[in-house]
Scaffold this motif. Sequence first.
Motif, PDB file in Angstrom:
ATOM      1  N   UNK A   1      60.877  37.161  67.876  1.00 58.08           N
ATOM      2  CA  UNK A   1      60.837  38.617  67.955  1.00 58.08           C
ATOM      3  C   UNK A   1      62.203  39.198  67.589  1.00 58.08           C
TER       4      UNK A   1
ATOM      5  N   UNK B   1      55.154  37.906  66.983  1.00 58.93           N
ATOM      6  CA  UNK B   1      56.583  38.155  67.080  1.00 58.93           C
ATOM      7  C   UNK B   1      57.240  38.386  65.725  1.00 58.93           C
TER       8      UNK B   1
ATOM      9  N   UNK C   1      56.797  47.538  71.760  1.00 55.95           N
ATOM     10  CA  UNK C   1      57.386  46.208  71.891  1.00 55.95           C
ATOM     11  C   UNK C   1      57.335  45.632  73.295  1.00 55.95           C
TER      12      UNK C   1
ATOM     13  N   UNK D   1      55.094  44.657  75.415  1.00 55.65           N
ATOM     14  CA  UNK D   1      54.265  43.475  75.631  1.00 55.65           C
ATOM     15  C   UNK D   1      54.960  42.238  75.055  1.00 55.65           C
ATOM     16  N   UNK D   2      55.369  42.335  73.807  1.00 56.46           N
ATOM     17  CA  UNK D   2      56.029  41.204  73.146  1.00 56.46           C
ATOM     18  C   UNK D   2      57.349  40.855  73.818  1.00 56.46           C
ATOM     19  N   UNK D   3      58.124  41.877  74.174  1.00 54.04           N
ATOM     20  CA  UNK D   3      59.428  41.618  74.788  1.00 54.04           C
ATOM     21  C   UNK D   3      59.262  40.935  76.131  1.00 54.04           C
TER      22      UNK D   3
ATOM     23  N   UNK E   1      56.828  39.063  77.140  1.00 49.30           N
ATOM     24  CA  UNK E   1      56.391  37.681  76.919  1.00 49.30           C
ATOM     25  C   UNK E   1      57.570  36.829  76.447  1.00 49.30           C
ATOM     26  N   UNK E   2      58.383  37.417  75.579  1.00 51.67           N
ATOM     27  CA  UNK E   2      59.527  36.688  75.051  1.00 51.67           C
ATOM     28  C   UNK E   2      60.518  36.360  76.151  1.00 51.67           C
TER      29      UNK E   2
END
Lengths: 784, 296, 153
Positions: free
Chosen positions: B156, B222, C124, C126-128, C130-131
Amino acid sequence: MKPGRYFGERVLRLEDARLLTGRALFVDDVQLPGMLHAALLRSDEAHARIRSIDASAARSRRGIVAVYTAADLGAYWRPGPLLVPPPPISGLVFNTATQVPLARDKVRHAGEPLALVVAESRYLAEDALEDIVVDLEPLPAVTDLEAALLEGASLVHEQFGSNLAAHVHQHKGDYAVARAAAHAVIARRFHYDRGAAAAIENRGVVAQWDARAEELTLWDTTQAPIPIRNGLAALLGLRESQVRVIAPFIGGGFGPKIMMYYPEEVLLPWAAMRLGRPVKWIEDRRENFYATTQERGQVHDAELAVSKDGKILGVRDRFLHDTGAYDPYGLTVPINSQCTLLGPYVVPNYDSEFTAVFTNKPIVTPVRGAGRQHGVFVMERLLDFAARELGIDRVEIRRRNYIQPDAFPYDHEILFQDFRPLVYDSGNYPAALEQAVELIGYDSFVRQEQPRLRREGKHVGLGIVSYIEGTGIGPYEGARVTIEPSGSVRLATGVGTQGQGHFTTFAQIVAEVLGVEVDQVQVSTGDTREFTWGTGTFASRGAVVAGSACHAAALKVREKVLALAGPLLGVAAGELVLHGGRVQSSNLPDKGISLGELARKANPLRGAVTPGTEPGLEATAYFGPDRGNAASGVHAMIVEVDAETAAVTIKRYVVVHDCGTIINPMVVEAQVQGGVAHGIGNAFFEQLSFDENGQLRNASFMDYLLPTALDVPTVEMAHIETPSPLNPLGTKGVGEAGAIPTGAAFAQAVEDALAGSGVELTEIPLSPNRLFELLEAAKARGAA
Amino acid sequence: MKPAAFEYHRPASLDEALALLAEHEDAKPLAGGQSLIPAMNFRLAAPAALIDLNGIGALARTGGMDDGGLQLGAMTRHCTLERSPLVAERAPLLAEAMPCIAHPQIRNRGTVGGSLAHADPAAELPAVMVALEATLVLRSASAERRVPAEQFFTGLFATALEPGELLTSIELPPPPARSGFAFQELARRHGDYALVGVAAMLTLNEAGQCSRARVALLSVGDGPVLAVRAAAALAGQPPSASSILAAAELAAREDVDPPSDIHASAAYRRQLVRVLTRRALTRAAGRVRPSSSIPT
Amino acid sequence: MIVEGTYPLPGTPVVIWDLLMDPEVLAKAMPGTKLLVRAAADRYEGVMRIGIGPITAAEFELVIALTDVLPPYSYAMQIDGKGRAGFTRGTAKVELVPEGAGSVMHYSADLQVGGKIAAVGQRLLDSVSKLLTRQGLEALNRELNHRLGGAPA
């Protein structure tokens, strides 16, 4: 007023050259020596108790001149006034809670201001915001309207013991009887949500205190400069004549800029007077989502009782209205919903009850349409469902229920937002419907195109809906017309202009009456030094009320011209005409005098004047309508839905519109086109996405989607004119019309395109994501 | 929305820029600024220094390579690529994607290098470069290295760029013979971030069978996601409606695990992957010219 | 925002537990943590800086309070993070289940995100999240391996 050289003509806008070449003054163009810049610290929390605010680090930063919190305001701190008291409806409950300049004790919505920083630049001010240490004790936020009213819910205003802001019940006839006699009862729950006004120019204030002249000047992006002046003068302990409010060119209002008193309007003059330097605050876009008012949602549980041939026997509606953290604007929005639901139809029995609910979200005040959308959506959808259930064509069911052209004035027997009975003055709803049906090609679409395209696998649908818009309400506006010795005419009025074309339409009215060239009329709006009595630009009333005042003032000046010119020229008043900037004999045009010269003669430096006359050729007049009038129209649209992606394309959009006598068709068309763009935004693109903790998840144009020119079709328009008997121009308002029925049209059209899928659309806004969800749910139900 | 204070440098050469980057730990290179400046205005990014690359002409040179491929300077503006006949001829997939990038105003300033280095998961160019099997050239003050696009995007907003390194150019191989391409995305409005996008390249052998398929998806994870199972399903047979349908289904069900946001749920994104992949592959297959070496 | 999942860890619950309570180890599980101290038996305080993509200036003051502590198997956390870029607040539950020679961590968190990052970073979040979770667990795993087996952290 009859059409003439200018009145009713497509006069090119007089203000556009300045606007398009950067020569118009907007608030942010104001630059003053020694000017300071303000920024506000706003709460991240939607609901919290304030334990402490420590601004000491901020104050000691280089370039920071002052930091103020509620405590620093002392006795100046107080909640704003209730702007619109509730109408005199029996049994009405209203809990008043108005906004404050800076939060003290508690914050009640995300974005509520906690502190004001004044610095040498906005950059430095924003640096200092980061230094302020705020200790907040978070409280549970209320966001859901039903949950907010449950026992034990967190309270926005503890003193009321509940989150009920208001309860209103209006009714006529006896719905229960109607229901018992009905052939069918259509009942549904509807959700209608709206959004931010998102004007291209955000709000802004510049305050300057001249200590020698003892005068305060305020430049403000307000739609109501005169009430702002009056209120601030009182608040600051000044005389009204010591305060000048200038609303210069403003990039769009749409409602929220008439809200007052915004914290910044109250804080900046106070700071400017204390600091002895002018102070400027310009709202940025992210602030606008919290700090400027908006409209939001209602939940309606409504039912329609109909006879076998689709005649409306009665309507019952129970709804909840989200008013946000405070309710300074009273009940304008939900009352509009309540009244506008009746539409152009005969509704013999009506039972409407609503509860306005406090939530931990920004304040709700009127935005273009002002709650009418919600009412129109409910009625139009109920009629669509009734039509389907009874097997009646959706155009036909509307036809059968219209108030007929010979039934005016038509009294609906309930109270409107102007506290007057809801009486429609004039209209011709069947004619508008027929025109719209023809323009959109309804018959050939339903019988030929749609079936053919369906066979090709294309999902096209048509929506056609009808609405009423109450416009042109009082109390009053005024205007002053002056013929100057140069021959040019000066017109001053108290309303402001946010792009409506007042500089042209008002000039057209005056030019018509006085027989001058339209570009000889110079219009001043929005400056309290120029004109000191009036209310403001709202509720589609500018042309009706201020326009009528301009007309009345011009007529008075015309009378003075005739009275002075007659004896001077030796011609009887009845034989005089005003033409080409002159007053002259109709038989012998050479026997005349220019209006400028006449004005000079009317202001002698020597000699005697006739007792009882006034110098110059100037007159002031006021107009206050007895009540609001009823503009109306029909919208029709054709959409295509990609069944696989749920993407929706608008193929055509038709508006047949009645705003009474038209002053300038170009201006009307622009208002309708703009309104439709706004309506499409609300129906399909825009939604303020608050989470259950009162956090706004899309406070930027990345994620709060406004339609662009590529997303909005060119509206095909036709006009019907049923003049209003309530004002001498015969005109009705048009500013909001385009935005009102769009959601209803959209839902009908998309549902039509998806016929056979089992999807029923009872909510706005829709998005491809949401349509996909509904389609999947219908499939799962086996509804297709 | 005013940024915090920062130092500003405008080097005249690449070497100077690399030296400045090595010297300032908390510095960001400034290319088109179309992503960086808004982040700074929101104060979500606050680099101590900006190193403005816009004065380095050498970084903006774009031209053909002797092998029939293309070399794109990192500072080449989107609008230059959008209007370039050379790009249209040698990288038509890239040409088809360009108008989908934001709005004309943004394309006037935004650069191909900036977009790739920023690596937004919803950006078009990363997916296009992965589909085209581009090579990215990275330089530091001491060394130069070449990284295939597929390995450049590591997570990401994460790339293979090490501290002190700049992306200087992108090399595209010549378009393979008997290839078809298609770029397809769905956005709420013209110019919006795509809800889902597909960059597809199909190459056939002389027997008309699919010898190579590259399907790169954007806005589904990502970074750019290569739909390997979909590609595998196409290999070894002539592209047909049924093989494309099956490939699209695999892309949706197995190649992606899309996120949810306020504009699109994961389920809706999967549906879009299914539909857009099928449509893109169909168009790509339809564009293959059996005999000429340059696909149209 | 719900974040939940499972993750295998190299050690039995008894062994992992003590390490998890060590602020230095816990800090590894939160990427970008500049400082984490154990302010009391059931309370950690610290500073965490997020750096993902465009967001490089999001620093949070963190307070983590432990509740329902049942060594060596489970505990709950009240998480409170505040900064200029916004805030996050919520609860998390951690459970260590023995599996073979090691454990499986079952985690679930229900976090509210507010302020600027929620208002402009929605695309972002959701992605952040998870990351960060993945990065944190991988880092925790490496640290545990290092402490237990001498493998590089």
